[in-house]
Design a protein around this motif. Structure first.
Motif, PDB file in Angstrom:
ATOM      1  N   VAL A 151       0.857  -1.187   0.000  1.00 33.40           N
ATOM      2  CA  VAL A 151       0.000   0.000   0.000  1.00 33.40           C
ATOM      3  C   VAL A 151       0.895   1.240   0.000  1.00 33.40           C
ATOM      4  O   VAL A 151       1.712   1.426   0.901  1.00 33.40           O
ATOM      5  CB  VAL A 151      -0.917   0.028   1.236  1.00 33.40           C
ATOM      6  CG1 VAL A 151      -1.802   1.268   1.206  1.00 33.40           C
ATOM      7  CG2 VAL A 151      -1.751  -1.248   1.322  1.00 33.40           C
TER       8      VAL A 151
ATOM      9  N   SER B 105       1.113   5.577  -1.802  1.00 34.30           N
ATOM     10  CA  SER B 105       0.412   6.574  -2.595  1.00 34.30           C
ATOM     11  C   SER B 105       1.201   7.008  -3.824  1.00 34.30           C
ATOM     12  O   SER B 105       0.774   7.906  -4.539  1.00 34.30           O
ATOM     13  CB  SER B 105       0.101   7.809  -1.724  1.00 34.30           C
ATOM     14  OG  SER B 105       1.301   8.415  -1.305  1.00 34.30           O
TER      15      SER B 105
ATOM     16  N   ALA C 252      -3.121   4.090  -2.321  1.00 33.35           N
ATOM     17  CA  ALA C 252      -4.024   4.649  -1.304  1.00 33.35           C
ATOM     18  C   ALA C 252      -3.265   5.631  -0.439  1.00 33.35           C
ATOM     19  O   ALA C 252      -2.075   5.450  -0.158  1.00 33.35           O
ATOM     20  CB  ALA C 252      -4.614   3.532  -0.434  1.00 33.35           C
ATOM     21  N   GLU C 253      -3.966   6.675  -0.027  1.00 34.12           N
ATOM     22  CA  GLU C 253      -3.416   7.639   0.923  1.00 34.12           C
ATOM     23  C   GLU C 253      -3.778   7.185   2.337  1.00 34.12           C
ATOM     24  O   GLU C 253      -4.863   6.669   2.580  1.00 34.12           O
ATOM     25  CB  GLU C 253      -4.024   9.024   0.672  1.00 34.12           C
ATOM     26  CG  GLU C 253      -3.606   9.670  -0.644  1.00 34.12           C
ATOM     27  CD  GLU C 253      -2.229  10.307  -0.578  1.00 34.12           C
ATOM     28  OE1 GLU C 253      -1.628  10.289   0.522  1.00 34.12           O
ATOM     29  OE2 GLU C 253      -1.760  10.803  -1.616  1.00 34.12           O
ATOM     30  N   VAL C 254      -2.851   7.402   3.248  1.00 37.64           N
ATOM     31  CA  VAL C 254      -3.084   7.066   4.650  1.00 37.64           C
ATOM     32  C   VAL C 254      -3.054   8.367   5.443  1.00 37.64           C
ATOM     33  O   VAL C 254      -2.166   9.191   5.245  1.00 37.64           O
ATOM     34  CB  VAL C 254      -1.993   6.104   5.157  1.00 37.64           C
ATOM     35  CG1 VAL C 254      -2.112   5.868   6.652  1.00 37.64           C
ATOM     36  CG2 VAL C 254      -2.050   4.781   4.398  1.00 37.64           C
TER      37      VAL C 254
ATOM     38  N   GLY D  30      -6.504   8.669   5.037  1.00 37.23           N
ATOM     39  CA  GLY D  30      -7.800   8.950   4.429  1.00 37.23           C
ATOM     40  C   GLY D  30      -8.458   7.786   3.736  1.00 37.23           C
ATOM     41  O   GLY D  30      -9.694   7.676   3.722  1.00 37.23           O
ATOM     42  N   GLU D  31      -7.675   6.906   3.147  1.00 42.30           N
ATOM     43  CA  GLU D  31      -8.251   5.806   2.367  1.00 42.30           C
ATOM     44  C   GLU D  31      -8.033   4.440   3.008  1.00 42.30           C
ATOM     45  O   GLU D  31      -8.101   3.408   2.330  1.00 42.30           O
ATOM     46  CB  GLU D  31      -7.664   5.836   0.947  1.00 42.30           C
ATOM     47  CG  GLU D  31      -8.030   7.114   0.193  1.00 42.30           C
ATOM     48  CD  GLU D  31      -7.413   7.192  -1.194  1.00 42.30           C
ATOM     49  OE1 GLU D  31      -8.099   7.664  -2.110  1.00 42.30           O
ATOM     50  OE2 GLU D  31      -6.241   6.773  -1.355  1.00 42.30           O
ATOM     51  N   LEU D  32      -7.808   4.409   4.308  1.00 40.73           N
ATOM     52  CA  LEU D  32      -7.636   3.127   4.986  1.00 40.73           C
ATOM     53  C   LEU D  32      -8.843   2.224   4.808  1.00 40.73           C
ATOM     54  O   LEU D  32      -8.714   0.995   4.721  1.00 40.73           O
ATOM     55  CB  LEU D  32      -7.379   3.345   6.481  1.00 40.73           C
ATOM     56  CG  LEU D  32      -5.969   3.779   6.886  1.00 40.73           C
ATOM     57  CD1 LEU D  32      -5.927   4.081   8.383  1.00 40.73           C
ATOM     58  CD2 LEU D  32      -4.948   2.701   6.533  1.00 40.73           C
ATOM     59  N   GLY D  33     -10.021   2.812   4.740  1.00 38.72           N
ATOM     60  CA  GLY D  33     -11.234   2.009   4.619  1.00 38.72           C
ATOM     61  C   GLY D  33     -11.317   1.195   3.356  1.00 38.72           C
ATOM     62  O   GLY D  33     -12.118   0.251   3.272  1.00 38.72           O
ATOM     63  N   SER D  34     -10.497   1.512   2.361  1.00 34.10           N
ATOM     64  CA  SER D  34     -10.532   0.784   1.085  1.00 34.10           C
ATOM     65  C   SER D  34      -9.613  -0.428   1.065  1.00 34.10           C
ATOM     66  O   SER D  34      -9.565  -1.152   0.069  1.00 34.10           O
ATOM     67  CB  SER D  34     -10.132   1.728  -0.055  1.00 34.10           C
ATOM     68  OG  SER D  34      -8.758   2.092   0.048  1.00 34.10           O
ATOM     69  N   LEU D  35      -8.873  -0.666   2.149  1.00 33.48           N
ATOM     70  CA  LEU D  35      -7.824  -1.684   2.120  1.00 33.48           C
ATOM     71  C   LEU D  35      -8.311  -3.090   2.433  1.00 33.48           C
ATOM     72  O   LEU D  35      -7.635  -4.063   2.105  1.00 33.48           O
ATOM     73  CB  LEU D  35      -6.704  -1.315   3.098  1.00 33.48           C
ATOM     74  CG  LEU D  35      -6.069   0.068   2.902  1.00 33.48           C
ATOM     75  CD1 LEU D  35      -4.906   0.246   3.860  1.00 33.48           C
ATOM     76  CD2 LEU D  35      -5.627   0.263   1.465  1.00 33.48           C
TER      77      LEU D  35
END
Length: 307
Positions: free
Chosen positions: A95, A97, A123-125, A127-132
């Motif tokens: 993961v 960005s 993914a940005e951390v 902010g986008e942790l929920g997509s992992l």
């Protein structure tokens, strides 16, 4: 967020990239893509530390099998592939960005015969942790300090864990050393002064991150606040005595070159002149030729699990 692999990592932080891993790249003047080769060198030289850490994590988990690993701030993927080797039953997701670094990670996995088990995800951390997606192991090595709100990020990591899952957080340790205190040129104690310059820059970097919040770096307490149960902390030593192998010496030269670039305005003219001599490959007192260059550092791993 990208793995902090270092230019000068003091306090155990990797800063070469000043290091790091954040891709989140916020606030910083880090060009992670340009630093890709250096990140790979740093990870390769420090691989024994990460292998020991992965073995310790596996030991603490006992019979709980790791089926999915998230390598947060993976950078170019050398450690991602190491994790795939250390946990042979797991899918490992790199993961980051920075897409160019993930391209390197994907290519490395294919070359290593791990392409079927290693995935990459931009993914940005945090902010986008929920997509992992869920994981049994969330690994974040030298990357959390590039996130403004570290407490929120740890809470996000905890939310990704399956029951019994583990967060493995590399933060802190001891500053690296590569030279004797008195190197025969310039004023003795150069690396100690470089550490001071790094500390000042690191503080500035943290303050400039979006959403930056000051935190006491009590990682056990922060992991507990995230709803996790700490399983302990352990420091892993990289001790490469002189004379250094070529790969490690090359990394030292890269590290000092980066420090010369980043810290020149924080150093005296005498220290800058000393760095210039150290970086002159033709100078017998330089890093490329002198016989007393070594590599000594300790990185600290903090682990915690979800009940």
């Amino acid at each position: 967020m990208t793995r902090s692999h270092s230019t000068h990592d003091t306090q155990g932080h990797d800063h070469t990239h000043e290091h790091s891993h954040d891709h989140g790249h916020h606030g910083a003047d880090f060009d992670w893509e340009a630093l890709a080769t250096h990140l790979e060198h740093e990870a390769e030289v420090n691989r024994p530390v990460y292998e020991q850490a992965a073995a310790w994590i596996a030991q603490t988990r006992g019979e709980r099998v790791v089926r999915r690993v998230l390598d947060i701030g993976s950078g170019p993927g050398l450690i991602t592939c190491m994790l795939a080797e250390a946990f042979p039953d797991a899918e490992v997701v790199a993961v980051d960005s920075t897409p160019a670094l993930l391209d390197r990670a994907r290519a490395r996995a294919e070359r290593s015969g791990l392409g079927e088990r290693v995935r990459t995800l931009v993914a940005e951390v945090p902010g986008e942790l929920g997509s992992l997606g869920e994981a049994d192991l969330v690994w974040a090595a030298n990357s959390l300090h590039h996130v403004g709100d570290q407490r929120a990020a740890l809470t996000g990591f905890a939310g990704l864990l399956r029951p019994g899952g583990t967060v493995a957080l590399f933060e802190g340790g001891l500053s690296p050393r590569h030279l004797p205190r008195d190197i025969g040129i310039g004023r003795p104690g150069l690396e100690a002064r470089l550490e001071v310059a790094w500390s000042e820059r690191f503080t500035q970097m943290r303050e400039e991150l979006p959403g930056s919040k000051p935190e006491v770096e009590d990682w056990r307490a922060l992991l507990t606040a995230a709803g996790l149960t700490p399983d302990g902390s352990r420091s892993f030593l990289l001790d490469l005595p002189a004379p250094l192998p070529d790969a490690a010496r090359e990394l030292v030269v890269e590290t000092f070159a980066r420090q010369r670039e980043v810290f020149a305005d924080r150093l005296t003219a005498q220290d800058v002149a000393t760095l210039d001599r150290l970086l002159d490959a033709r100078d017998a007192a330089g890093l490329a030729q002198r016989p007393d260059v070594f590599m000594l550092r300790a990185r600290t791993l903090h682990i915690a699990h979800r009940a």
